[in-house]
Structure formats: C-alpha cells, structure tokens
Write an enzyme that holds these catalytic residues in place. Structure first.
Site, PDB file in Angstrom:
ATOM      1  N   LYS A  47       0.834  -1.197   0.000  1.00 27.10           N
ATOM      2  CA  LYS A  47       0.000   0.000   0.000  1.00 27.10           C
ATOM      3  C   LYS A  47       0.875   1.255   0.000  1.00 27.10           C
ATOM      4  CE  LYS A  47      -3.847  -1.937   2.719  1.00 27.10           C
ATOM      5  NZ  LYS A  47      -4.948  -1.681   1.766  1.00 27.10           N
TER       6      LYS A  47
ATOM      7  N   ARG B  40     -10.491 -11.386   1.697  1.00 26.23           N
ATOM      8  CA  ARG B  40     -11.337 -12.452   1.151  1.00 26.23           C
ATOM      9  C   ARG B  40     -10.638 -13.810   1.213  1.00 26.23           C
ATOM     10  NH1 ARG B  40     -11.546  -9.092  -4.309  1.00 26.23           N
ATOM     11  NH2 ARG B  40     -11.225  -7.511  -2.697  1.00 26.23           N
TER      12      ARG B  40
END
EC number: 3.4.11.1
Length: 468
Positions: A254, A328
């Site tokens: 990130k 996920r």
C-alpha cells in the site's frame, strides 16, 4: 456510565442537571423548562440555561423532538449528549411520552450519552476520564424505560469494546491479543470460547495460511458459542469477522500515506466479537456462534506473491493476483469452517474494499447476500437504529469478472464494481446456507481530527439479533 430510572416528575431546585425531552405540545410543570421550550426558534430543538439554587448554578436544558423516528432521535440525542458532557449527573425527564415512545427516547438518549462518554487514552501519560458519569431517566413507564436502558447499556458496552479493539495500537493488538481478548471477554459473560492455532490453519485452511505465513505473528481462528434458545439444538446464527490486525498490502504494498489506519482492518472481527458479547450480555433467546479469522498481512520472503495459486478449505484453487485483496482469502476459509454448524444464517463483516467507500461513502455500509429475506432483515435493523446500510446487487453476471487461466477463481475481478466482485468471490464459499456480507470499509472508523473506531455496525447487528 450508569443508567437508572425514577417515576417522579422533575421540579425546580431538584439536585443535578436537568434535561427535559418533549414535543412542541408538551405541558411542562417546570417554569424554566417551559420558558426554554417557548424560546425555541424555527429549526431549533435544543436550548439550555443555568439557574441559581442554594447549591450554586443548576444546568437546565430542553430538547424538543419534531419526530420520534430513530434518525431524528439519534440526531437530537447527539446534541443533548454534547451538553451533558459538562455535567456529572443528568436527570432526564421523558414524562411527555407514552410507554413505547418513552422507551424509544430513553434508549436513544442513553446510547448517545454512553458513546459520548467513551474515551481511549490508555497510551497517554495523563488520562482524562469523562466527567459525565450518570444519567437518571424519569418516566411514569418505569418498567419499559428500565428495559430500554438495559438494551442501551448492552449496545454501549458492545460499541465501546469494538472501539477499544479497533483503536488499540497494532503492536499491542496482534492476532494473539485479539484472540485472547475475545476468549476472555466471552468467557467472562459465561459463553464458550475456543482458539484454534497455527497447525490446524496450516494443514486445513490453505487460503488463510497463505496470508498469515508472511508474518512473524501466528494466525488464529476464534470460535465463540452461546446457546440461549430453548432448543439448544436449533440452527444457530453465525457471525464471521475479518481480523487483519495490520494490513500493509503485502507484496502489493500500500502507499505510505495513512497506512497507520490499516490497524483498523480488523474492525470486522471487532464488530463480530463485540456483537456476540453484547447479545450474550442481553441473554438473547437465540443460538449464536462467532468465528474470527485473524492474522497480519505483511511483505516478507514467505509472503504471498502475485501469481501464487493457493488451495482453499473448500477445495477451490485461488490465483492471487493482488496480495492486498487478502481479506477475502482469510474469510473464504472461515466461511467454509462455518458450514459445520448447519447455520440458520451466516453474516460476515469485513473492511473489505475501498470501492465500497467510492460507492457509498463513509456513512453507509454495503450489504449483499444470497438470501433476500436475510438481507431485508439486516436492512430493517439498519433502519430501526439508524445504522445506515444499503444493498448492492449480486447478479450471476458478476461471476464473468472472476475468471482465471490457472486456478478455479482469482482473488480479484476485472476493473469495475470492486465491492460486488469481492462479495461475488465470497459467494463461491457460501452456497450451503443463507448468507449476507457487510462491507464496512467506509463506516468502521473515522479519519482526521476525529480519528478512531466508530463501533459500527454493532447497533445494526445487535438489533437484527434482538428481532429474531
């Protein structure tokens, strides 16, 4: 924060700060409060003053409700709570309302007071505890108001626990800390708790393990259970939470700006733990299980790489196209784990996609699922407590965006509808039961001057469970 009830009508010169909650037509038997009510101008609903008494000045306020809908109640209560922060004890008079409305008003105001009194200062050299410590609600309908305050107390407890977990620094709130705290809190309330450690995850949950193995911190799977229904064998509701205690993005790193806020990436887990504990505190007549998958997402020589193919607990293989779509990857195995409970419904909660913020902003959670009755129940709960949520579609056509040449499915879809394709990915692992997904990426915390966890959507989920 302590809440209590009395039946007496407030009078002038009575000890403690006084707040009169009423409607425009209320006949207040209190000269100062009546004068404040008459002084309200168009668009105003709150006024306050101080009057001299034998013990100094007494704070008196009036909050005039134009509506008793929950959104209006919450807004009015938040304004009153700002005033109440400067008092030690506030006497709240709700005699203007009949039983059901008095209970609703008391619940909303107590929750606002409790949340406004929240402090997180355990890392500071000098803590500043809240001045406001007690609210006494005055109503002729004491039993109904007392029950409303019991609910309010449980919700405030749940939101405060959720905020404490979310606000904790990531060097304190590691996966082990989160797991041990969940276990301790649940057991303190009389519920059962089980912590499943690395060896089981490594052997059985390949997708979850693929994320966890990049960190020096061990992963944990937490299972909390409570059987409050008359039929202990009745199908439970299962809550599943994403507990990434820090998310660097992994190899798909990130940007550095605001990366500190990725300590909040475990707020789905915090919500599930806190909702479970609040439900147990209320002794709801339901069977309830919470499952939390927790680990870190770190870049290292052992971390997932873009292009890796991993095998989920369900047996489906997953091509990891982006290591920052890790939530996920741990949720899919937790959702498969939930199948063993033969659940009545499964609700997963996760700070899953930045795309949800693009779609819905910071005040509305996204809801999707494979069972419309379940989704409708969550939306109704959202409306009941004004913890806003909105349904996004899960059409079969979205599966066309999840194609891989090398595995059964990829962990990200083609561009567009990122929140929906993330939920579509999860739908492959939830075919055996009614399922709903709450994406709380925009609502779980605030940035800027008010930076911190919000405790949402604990209100929504607790109301859903109360209405089963």
């Amino acid at each position: 924060m302590e809440f209590s009830t009395k039946t007496e009508i407030l009078q002038e010169q009575q000890a403690g700060a006084q707040l009169f909650v009423c409607t425009e037509e209320a006949q207040l038997n209190h000269p100062t409060a009546l004068a404040l009510l008459s002084s309200l101008e168009e668009g105003q609903n709150f006024a306050d003053t101080k009057i001299p008494t034998g013990n100094g000045l007494q704070a008196v306020a009036v909050c005039c409700l134009k509506s008793t809908g929950r959104a209006a109640l919450n807004k009015a209560a938040a304004e009153a709570a700002k005033w109440a922060q400067n008092q030690e004890t506030v006497n709240v008079d709700v005699h203007a309302f009949e039983e059901a409305q008095a209970a609703a008003v008391a619940e909303a105001f107590a929750i606002a007071f409790g949340n406004a009194a929240y402090r997180f200062d355990r890392y500071k050299k000098e803590a500043k505890p809240a001045k406001f410590a007690e609210a006494v609600f005055h109503s002729a309908h004491e039993a109904a108001v007392k029950e409303a305050l019991r609910v309010a107390e449980a919700q405030v407890y749940g939101q405060s626990l959720c905020r404490d977990l979310g606000n904790a620094a990531p060097n304190e709130c590691t996966p082990e800390f989160l797991a041990r705290t969940a276990k301790a809190e649940a057991e303190k309330l009389g519920a059962h708790a089980k912590i499943i450690e690395k060896d089981y995850i490594k052997e059985n949950m390949g997708s979850f393990w693929s994320v966890a193995k990049g960190s020096v911190e061990d992963p944990y799977l937490v299972e909390l259970s409570y059987f409050g229904a008359a039929d202990k064998e009745a199908a439970p509701v299962v809550l599943v939470g994403k507990g990434i205690t820090f998310d660097t993005g992994g190899i798909s790193l990130k940007p550095g700006l605001n990366m500190d806020e990725m300590k909040f990436d475990m707020c789905g887990a915090a919500t599930v733990i806190s909702t479970f504990c609040a439900a147990v505190k209320l002794q709801l007549p339901i069977n309830l299980i919470a499952v939390v998958a927790t680990c870190e997402n770190m870049p290292s020589g052992a971390a997932n790489k873009p292009g890796d193919v991993v095998k989920s607990m369900k047996g489906l293989t997953i091509e990891v196209l982006n290591t920052d779509a890790e939530g996920r990857l741990i949720l899919c195995d937790a959702l498969t784990y939930a199948e063993q409970f033969k659940p009545k419904a499964v609700i997963d909660v996760a700070t899953l996609t930045g795309a949800c913020i693009v779609a819905l902003g910071h005040d509305v959670s996204g809801v999707m699922g494979n069972n419309q009755d379940l989704v409708d129940s969550l939306l109704a709960a959202s409306y009941n407590v004004d913890d806003k949520a909105w349904q996004l579609p899960l059409f079969e056509t979205y599966k066309d965006q999840l194609k891989s040449n090398f595995a059964d499915i990829p962990n990200i879809g083609t561009p567009g509808a990122g929140t929906i394709t993330a939920a579509t990915f999860l739908s492959y692992f939830t075919e055996g039961y009614p399922w709903a997904h709450l994406d709380i990426a925009g609502t779980a915390w605030k940035s800027g001057a008010e930076k911190g966890a919000t405790g949402r959507p604990v209100p929504l989920l607790l109301n859903y469970l109360r209405n089963l």
